[in-house]
Structure formats: structure tokens, C-alpha cells
Design a protein around this motif. Structure first.
Motif, short mmCIF file in Angstrom:
data_model
loop_
_atom_site.label_atom_id
_atom_site.label_comp_id
_atom_site.label_asym_id
_atom_site.label_seq_id
_atom_site.Cartn_x
_atom_site.Cartn_y
_atom_site.Cartn_z
N HIS A 174 54.80 17.41 -35.59
CA HIS A 174 53.89 17.97 -34.59
C HIS A 174 52.77 16.99 -34.24
N VAL A 175 53.08 15.70 -34.25
CA VAL A 175 52.08 14.66 -33.99
C VAL A 175 51.80 14.61 -32.49
N GLN A 176 50.52 14.57 -32.18
CA GLN A 176 50.07 14.48 -30.80
C GLN A 176 49.31 13.17 -30.60
N PRO A 177 49.19 12.71 -29.37
CA PRO A 177 48.48 11.44 -29.13
C PRO A 177 47.08 11.42 -29.75
N GLU A 178 46.40 12.54 -29.76
CA GLU A 178 45.06 12.57 -30.34
C GLU A 178 45.05 12.44 -31.87
N ASP A 179 46.22 12.50 -32.51
CA ASP A 179 46.33 12.33 -33.97
C ASP A 179 46.51 10.87 -34.37
N VAL A 180 46.84 10.01 -33.43
CA VAL A 180 47.19 8.62 -33.74
C VAL A 180 46.06 7.89 -34.46
N GLN A 181 44.85 7.97 -33.94
CA GLN A 181 43.72 7.26 -34.55
C GLN A 181 43.50 7.71 -35.99
N GLU A 182 43.63 9.01 -36.23
CA GLU A 182 43.45 9.54 -37.58
C GLU A 182 44.52 9.02 -38.53
N ILE A 183 45.76 8.98 -38.09
CA ILE A 183 46.85 8.46 -38.93
C ILE A 183 46.64 6.98 -39.21
N VAL A 184 46.25 6.22 -38.21
CA VAL A 184 46.01 4.79 -38.40
C VAL A 184 44.87 4.58 -39.40
N GLU A 185 43.75 5.23 -39.16
CA GLU A 185 42.58 5.04 -40.02
C GLU A 185 42.81 5.53 -41.45
N GLN A 186 43.35 6.74 -41.55
CA GLN A 186 43.46 7.37 -42.87
C GLN A 186 44.69 6.89 -43.64
N HIS A 187 45.85 6.87 -43.00
CA HIS A 187 47.07 6.52 -43.73
C HIS A 187 47.35 5.02 -43.73
N LEU A 188 47.42 4.43 -42.56
CA LEU A 188 47.79 3.02 -42.50
C LEU A 188 46.74 2.11 -43.15
N LEU A 189 45.48 2.42 -42.96
CA LEU A 189 44.43 1.55 -43.50
C LEU A 189 43.93 1.97 -44.88
N GLN A 190 43.91 3.28 -45.17
CA GLN A 190 43.35 3.75 -46.43
C GLN A 190 44.38 4.35 -47.39
N ASN A 191 45.66 4.33 -47.00
CA ASN A 191 46.75 4.85 -47.84
C ASN A 191 46.59 6.31 -48.23
N GLN A 192 45.97 7.08 -47.36
CA GLN A 192 45.78 8.52 -47.58
C GLN A 192 46.48 9.28 -46.46
N PRO A 193 47.65 9.87 -46.73
CA PRO A 193 48.35 10.61 -45.67
C PRO A 193 47.48 11.72 -45.07
N VAL A 194 47.70 11.99 -43.81
CA VAL A 194 47.01 13.07 -43.11
C VAL A 194 47.76 14.35 -43.45
N THR A 195 47.31 15.04 -44.47
CA THR A 195 48.06 16.14 -45.06
C THR A 195 48.39 17.27 -44.10
N ARG A 196 47.55 17.54 -43.12
CA ARG A 196 47.82 18.63 -42.19
C ARG A 196 49.05 18.37 -41.31
N LEU A 197 49.48 17.10 -41.24
CA LEU A 197 50.65 16.75 -40.41
C LEU A 197 51.87 16.36 -41.23
N VAL A 198 51.73 16.22 -42.53
CA VAL A 198 52.84 15.77 -43.38
C VAL A 198 53.89 16.87 -43.48
N LEU A 199 55.15 16.47 -43.31
CA LEU A 199 56.27 17.40 -43.45
C LEU A 199 56.69 17.48 -44.91
N PRO A 200 57.12 18.64 -45.35
CA PRO A 200 57.49 18.84 -46.76
C PRO A 200 58.91 18.36 -47.07
N TYR A 201 59.18 17.10 -46.90
CA TYR A 201 60.52 16.56 -47.18
C TYR A 201 60.58 16.02 -48.58
#
Length: 101
Positions: free
Chosen positions: A74-101
Motif C-alpha cells: 500500500h505504498v504511496q508516493p508520499e511514503d517514499v521520503q519516509e522509507i528512504v530516510e527511515q529504512h534506507l538510511l537508518q535501517n529502520q523499516p517503516v512498520t506501518r507499511l511492512v507486509l507480514p511475509y
């Protein structure tokens, strides 16, 4: 490994009106991730690219971040900056968007 982080964004297209990520902003997300990575000067460390079906159609638009293998849904364009900052740069997944795989 060439890249520290690799983002694969589903851009799959299905026939017959079936729900798919490509129809739900797949290429918009690819371009947004590429721009966010380029803006930060990270293109030698991180890559974003389109991919075929990630088998997460009901959760689309979907993407996966490697090497962790974290699936997002359910990723939207407005989520991109958050994923980049939090996950790609800080290694912290954006939990509200993570799928339970």
C-alpha cells in the motif's frame, strides 16, 4: 554486493482489469525512489528499479528492499521520503507499511 540497499518496485500489468501494482502507481514510485536517491547523492550505494510481480497484488502498490527482504504494501508516493530516510538510511523499516511475509 554492489549496493547497500536495493529497492524493487512492482510495475506489473495484468489483463482483464485485475488489480496490479503497475496500475496503482508502480512507475510513479520507481521514479520517486530514483529521484530521492539521486537527490541525496546515494546512487552509488543504493538503487531503485522496476520489477515484475512480487506476488503481493492484494497489497499493492508493493515493493521489496534488499538485502533484508522487507516487503512493503500500500505504498504511496508520499511514503517514499519516509522509507528512504527511515529504512534506507537508518535501517529502520517503516512498520506501518511492512507486509507480514
Amino acid at each position: 554486493m554492489k549496493y547497500k540497499k536495493h529497492v524493487f518496485i512492482c510495475t506489473n500489468q495484468k489483463e482483464g482489469g485485475k488489480r496490479c501494482c503497475g496500475e496503482e502507481k508502480g512507475m510513479v514510485l520507481v521514479n520517486a525512489f530514483k529521484e530521492a536517491i539521486k537527490t541525496r547523492g546515494l546512487q552509488m550505494e543504493m538503487r531503485a528499479q522496476k520489477t515484475g510481480c512480487l506476488d503481493a497484488c492484494n497489497f499493492g502498490p508493493a515493493l521489496v528492499v534488499y538485502p533484508e527482504g522487507t516487503y512493503y504494501g500500500h505504498v504511496q508516493p508520499e511514503d517514499v521520503q519516509e522509507i528512504v530516510e527511515q529504512h534506507l538510511l537508518q535501517n529502520q523499516p517503516v512498520t506501518r507499511l511492512v507486509l507480514p511475509y
